[in-house]
Every structure is written in structure tokens, then in C-alpha cells.
Design a protein around this motif. Structure first.
Motif, PDB file in Angstrom:
ATOM      1  N   GLY A   1      -1.546   0.782   2.104  1.00  0.00           N
ATOM      2  CA  GLY A   1      -2.324   1.324   0.987  1.00  0.00           C
ATOM      3  C   GLY A   1      -2.375   0.371  -0.187  1.00  0.00           C
TER       4      GLY A   1
ATOM      5  N   ASP B   1      -8.633   5.670   1.428  1.00  0.00           N
ATOM      6  CA  ASP B   1      -8.343   6.762   0.489  1.00  0.00           C
ATOM      7  C   ASP B   1      -9.542   7.036  -0.424  1.00  0.00           C
ATOM      8  OD1 ASP B   1      -5.851   6.928   1.646  1.00  0.00           O
ATOM      9  OD2 ASP B   1      -4.834   5.754   0.096  1.00  0.00           O
TER      10      ASP B   1
ATOM     11  N   GLY C   1      -6.650   7.874   5.113  1.00  0.00           N
ATOM     12  CA  GLY C   1      -6.683   7.236   6.434  1.00  0.00           C
ATOM     13  C   GLY C   1      -6.808   8.221   7.576  1.00  0.00           C
TER      14      GLY C   1
ATOM     15  N   GLU D   1     -10.229   8.915   9.747  1.00  0.00           N
ATOM     16  CA  GLU D   1     -10.165   8.587  11.180  1.00  0.00           C
ATOM     17  C   GLU D   1     -10.559   9.798  12.026  1.00  0.00           C
ATOM     18  OE1 GLU D   1      -6.326   7.401  12.762  1.00  0.00           O
ATOM     19  OE2 GLU D   1      -7.253   6.645  14.597  1.00  0.00           O
TER      20      GLU D   1
ATOM     21  N   GLY E   1       0.835   1.387   6.830  1.00  0.00           N
ATOM     22  CA  GLY E   1       0.230   2.673   7.157  1.00  0.00           C
ATOM     23  C   GLY E   1      -1.088   2.594   7.909  1.00  0.00           C
TER      24      GLY E   1
ATOM     25  N   ASP F   1       5.449   4.278   5.234  1.00  0.00           N
ATOM     26  CA  ASP F   1       6.705   3.987   4.535  1.00  0.00           C
ATOM     27  C   ASP F   1       7.862   4.838   5.065  1.00  0.00           C
ATOM     28  OD1 ASP F   1       5.331   2.174   3.088  1.00  0.00           O
ATOM     29  OD2 ASP F   1       5.220   3.367   1.253  1.00  0.00           O
TER      30      ASP F   1
ATOM     31  N   LYS G   1      -0.718   0.321  -5.855  1.00  0.00           N
ATOM     32  CA  LYS G   1       0.606  -0.018  -6.365  1.00  0.00           C
ATOM     33  C   LYS G   1       0.503  -1.024  -7.495  1.00  0.00           C
ATOM     34  CE  LYS G   1       3.281   0.805  -2.294  1.00  0.00           C
ATOM     35  NZ  LYS G   1       4.149   0.209  -1.318  1.00  0.00           N
TER      36      LYS G   1
HETATM   37  O1  KG4 Z   1       2.437   1.659   4.369  1.00  0.00           O
HETATM   38  P1  KG4 Z   1       2.054   2.935   3.674  1.00  0.00           P
HETATM   39  O2  KG4 Z   1       2.730   4.214   4.091  1.00  0.00           O
HETATM   40  O3  KG4 Z   1       2.256   2.820   2.129  1.00  0.00           O
HETATM   41  C1  KG4 Z   1       2.004   1.644   1.433  1.00  0.00           C
HETATM   42  O4  KG4 Z   1       2.939   0.780   1.403  1.00  0.00           O
HETATM   43  O5  KG4 Z   1       0.869   1.527   0.935  1.00  0.00           O
HETATM   44  O6  KG4 Z   1       0.467   3.069   3.832  1.00  0.00           O
HETATM   45  C2  KG4 Z   1      -0.236   4.178   3.312  1.00  0.00           C
HETATM   46  C3  KG4 Z   1      -1.711   3.949   3.541  1.00  0.00           C
HETATM   47  C4  KG4 Z   1      -2.604   4.997   2.888  1.00  0.00           C
HETATM   48  O7  KG4 Z   1      -3.609   4.336   2.145  1.00  0.00           O
HETATM   49  C5  KG4 Z   1      -3.172   5.767   4.080  1.00  0.00           C
HETATM   50  O8  KG4 Z   1      -4.475   6.286   3.844  1.00  0.00           O
HETATM   51  C6  KG4 Z   1      -3.195   4.691   5.139  1.00  0.00           C
HETATM   52  O9  KG4 Z   1      -2.001   3.981   4.948  1.00  0.00           O
HETATM   53  N1  KG4 Z   1      -3.227   5.292   6.482  1.00  0.00           N
HETATM   54  C7  KG4 Z   1      -4.250   5.118   7.350  1.00  0.00           C
HETATM   55  C8  KG4 Z   1      -3.952   5.939   8.474  1.00  0.00           C
HETATM   56  N2  KG4 Z   1      -2.748   6.561   8.260  1.00  0.00           N
HETATM   57  C9  KG4 Z   1      -2.312   6.149   7.032  1.00  0.00           C
HETATM   58  N3  KG4 Z   1      -5.381   4.392   7.260  1.00  0.00           N
HETATM   59  C10 KG4 Z   1      -6.241   4.447   8.310  1.00  0.00           C
HETATM   60  N4  KG4 Z   1      -6.039   5.222   9.391  1.00  0.00           N
HETATM   61  C11 KG4 Z   1      -4.926   5.965   9.534  1.00  0.00           C
HETATM   62  N5  KG4 Z   1      -4.740   6.738  10.609  1.00  0.00           N
END
Ligand code: KG4
Ligand code: ZN
Length: 362
Positions: free
Chosen positions: A142, A172, A185, A189, A282, A314, A358
């Protein structure tokens, strides 16, 4: 000596997490992993509100630690070191974690190990599959998007990254524009599965430029314009929404696939003997993205590793693992450990600009 047991604490964005792992670098097992999300707290605001996140972390963090210990069937007496995300991230959240870890370290007389959140993601293939160094990593989350050559636990070389938004942020924002639930996400999807990816023509930013830098902010503008062109008053038809999601996701997939092809070519020049690419973050939970990357990897003769979904987003286990790598190398911190909002993994490459969820990109 028995393998060390590490408690890991994560609170850099909107997940409060704690986990316990045991092992040695490249051979660790997860004894417990607890994640407490904040989605419903931020839902009314359409995005993560830093002050709300920080307060929720402060309220939940000790409960997560207690639960992780109890799930592992251990007490603090069984722990050998406390690892904590010390950045990059939303500063209030990172501070909550660092203060909690310092309190535990002092109270239980344990070594404290500060961890870079991005290193947690980037080292996940070593936790899940014992991957040997070096390997190519696509970190897509994210707040971040970068191609890294992971050469050692504290040795990362960035080949390219986003010059503006991260893909997770674009998912998002897309969800927000289409009135779908956050995080965007998974909801985009799910909609995309019912949609026609060819109906709307979305741009593929930066494909005309050499190298593996990426851009996603133009996609969001294109989505807004296309949405407005099909809306009738304030109403968006169900099929239009699904087609918009499918078109948007197809554009992200194409951009990531082509840039990955280029990153692989650069990587193989550097490390022809180690043909492995791994994904983390993510966005790596997205099945269409995973499938496309797997194909690109296979076409180029690389093995492909993607962590299970719970270790893509995370979590505390990846922080405990990155802490284990540092701790095993004799590296510990003291009470001067600082929370850092910015902390690039590759200190040599110039900073990538852009304001993510972030804050500025690391
Ligand atoms: O790695 P993470 O948990 O947190 C950060 O370090 O940012 O990633 C969260 C991000 C969010 O923007 C969420 O919408 C995205 O990962 N995400 C996805 C999916 N599951 C989570 N994006 C696309 N498709 C998904 N299935
Ligand atoms: Zn993350």
C-alpha cells in the motif's frame, strides 16, 4: 545452544501485529502470529487516518503480544529477543510499537532489535522457503513498490520503483471512487472477476520509457474520467463497476508484468547463477498479479516464490524473522532506538519521490 525464540511487533500502518518465531536464518518456524486490523475504524474516512491508527495501536499492541505468547504456549521468560518495526511508516504507529518493545525489553531484561518494515517484507521468502541470497524481490504494497536485489539481510540494491503512487494505494483509491469497501485491493479484485477487462482502455504508464521505474497515479485519473463518462446521475451500474475494476486491474497487471520482465533482465546480468524472483507486500495477495508474474518468471527461466496470503500483508512474523537475521549476526539496539518515518532499504540509490499512504516513499 537451542535456536533463538524471537518476539516480533509490527504497527507501522493499519495492522497491529505480534508473532513468535524460533529458528536460525533460513530455517525458522512460526510459533504464533496475531494480526488485529483497523479497517472498520478507518472505513468512514475512506483511508487510513494516522491519529486514529496510532491510538488503536497503543490500545491493542500489548493485547496482541499477550495473545501471540499464549498461542505459542510461551511466556516472556522463553523469549530471547524482542524485534520491532522501527520504520518506515506512520510515525505515531511506529512509536507505539517501539515504546511497547522497549518496555518489554527493559521489564524482561531482553535484547531489543529494531527492524526496517520493508526488510521484513523483503526477507519473507527466507522465512517461508529458506530462500538463499541473492534473489530478486518485487515488493508491492500500500505504501511501496520497488524491485530489489536482496543480497544479504542488510544488503539491498534497488533496480527501480514507483515514481508516484504505490499499486496498493491505486487499488484503494479505485475502490473509493467506485464506492467499494476498504482495503480496496480485495474488493476491486473480487469485482474484476465479474468484469470485462477489454471494455475500457486504461493507460499503461511509463511503458514507453526504458528501465523498471513505475507510475500509477495516471491510472487513478483515467479511472475517474471513465467512471464519470458512464455514470447516469449519481448511479453506477453493477456491470459498469465490474468492467471498470477489470480494466483497471488489467492495466496494473500489464505494467507490473512488463516492468518485471525488465527487472529480471537487469537482475540476470548481475546474478546469472541465482534465477529466483519472489514477491511480497499486500498487493502480492492479488491472484491475477501473482499469475502474471509467475508466467513472466517462467518465460525467463526463473523460479517464482509468493508467500501465503497471511504473510503478504503486514504481520509480526516477518518482523520477528528480520529481527532474527540481525540478532543472529550479533546486532542489537539499545534504548536510543528511534522511530523513523522514512528509512530507505537501499541507502545508495537516490530517493523516489511521491506521497504514499505512509507518507513520502522510502
Ligand atoms: O503490505 P500491506 O499489508 O501494507 C503496507 O505495507 O502497505 O499492503 C496493504 C495494501 C493495501 O493497499 C491493499 O489494498 C493491498 O495491499 N491489497 C491488495 C490485495 N490485498 C491487499 N491489492 C490488490 N489485490 C489484493 N487482493
Ligand atoms: Zn507492509
Amino acid at each position: 545452544m537451542t535456536a533463538p525464540v524471537i518476539l516480533g511487533i509490527e504497527s507501522s500502518c493499519d495492522d497491529t501485529a505480534a508473532a513468535v518465531i524460533r529458528g536460525t536464518p533460513g530455517a525458522a518456524e512460526i510459533l504464533s502470529s496475531v494480526v488485529s486490523g483497523q479497517a472498520e475504524l478507518h472505513a468512514p474516512f475512506g483511508g487510513v487516518v494516522p491519529e486514529i491508527a496510532a491510538r488503536a495501536h497503543a490500545e491493542k499492541i500489548d493485547l496482541c503480544v499477550a495473545e501471540a505468547l499464549s498461542e505459542a504456549g510461551l511466556t516472556l521468560r522463553d523469549i530471547d529477543a524482542v524485534a520491532v518495526t522501527a520504520g518506515p511508516g506512520l510515525i505515531g504507529g511506529v512509536l507505539s510499537g517501539v515504546m511497547c518493545a522497549k518496555g518489554i525489553a527493559i521489564g524482561a531484561g531482553l535484547p531489543l532489535v529494531g527492524v526496517n518494515h520493508l526488510a521484513g517484507h523483503a526477507l519473507t521468502p527466507r522465512l517461508t522457503d529458506g530462500a538463499a541470497f541473492p534473489y530478486l524481490m518485487l515488493l508491492v504494497s500500500g505504501g511501496h513498490c520497488q524491485f530489489l536485489v536482496v543480497e544479504g539481510p542488510d544488503n539491498f540494491r534497488r533496480l527501480g520503483g514507483t515514481i508516484d503512487d504505490a499499486p496498493g494505494e491505486a487499488f484503494d483509491k479505485t475502490a473509493r471512487l467506485l464506492a467499494l469497501p476498504q482495503p480496496g485491493g480485495p474488493s476491486v479484485e473480487a469485482e474484476a472477476r465479474r468484469g470485462d477487462p477489454k471494455r475500457f482502455a486504461f493507460p499503461r504508464p511509463l511503458l514507453d520509457r526504458p528501465g523498471c521505474d513505475l507510475s500509477f497515479s495516471g491510472l487513478k485519473t483515467a479511472l475517474l474520467r471513465t467512471r464519470d463518462s458512464v455514470m447516469e446521475g449519481h448511479r453506477l451500474k453493477r456491470q459498469d463497476r465490474a468492467d471498470l475494476c477489470a480494466g483497471f486491474q488489467a492495466a496494473v497487471v500489464d505494467v507490473l508484468a512488463e516492468k518485471t520482465r525488465r527487472a529480471i533482465a537487469e537482475y540476470l546480468e548481475l546474478e546469472p547463477e541465482m534465477p529466483l524472483i519472489a514477491v511480497a507486500g499486500g498487493v502480492a495477495a492479488n491472484q491475477a498479479i501473482r499469475a502474471a508474474l509467475e508466467t513472466v518468471a517462467a518465460d525467463n527461466g526463473l523460479a517464482f516464490l509468493a508467500p501465503p496470503l497471511s504473510l503478504c500483508t503486514d504481520n509480526g512474523a516477518m518482523i520477528a524473522y528480520a529481527g532474527l537475521e540481525r540478532f543472529s549476526g550479533g546486532e542489537v539496539d539499545d534504548m536510543t532506538l528511534k522511530a523513523r518515518p522514512r528509512w530507505p532499504l537501499d541507502q545508495q540509490s537516490p530517493a523516489l519521490l511521491g506521497g504514499g499512504k505512509k507518507g513520502a516513499k522510502a
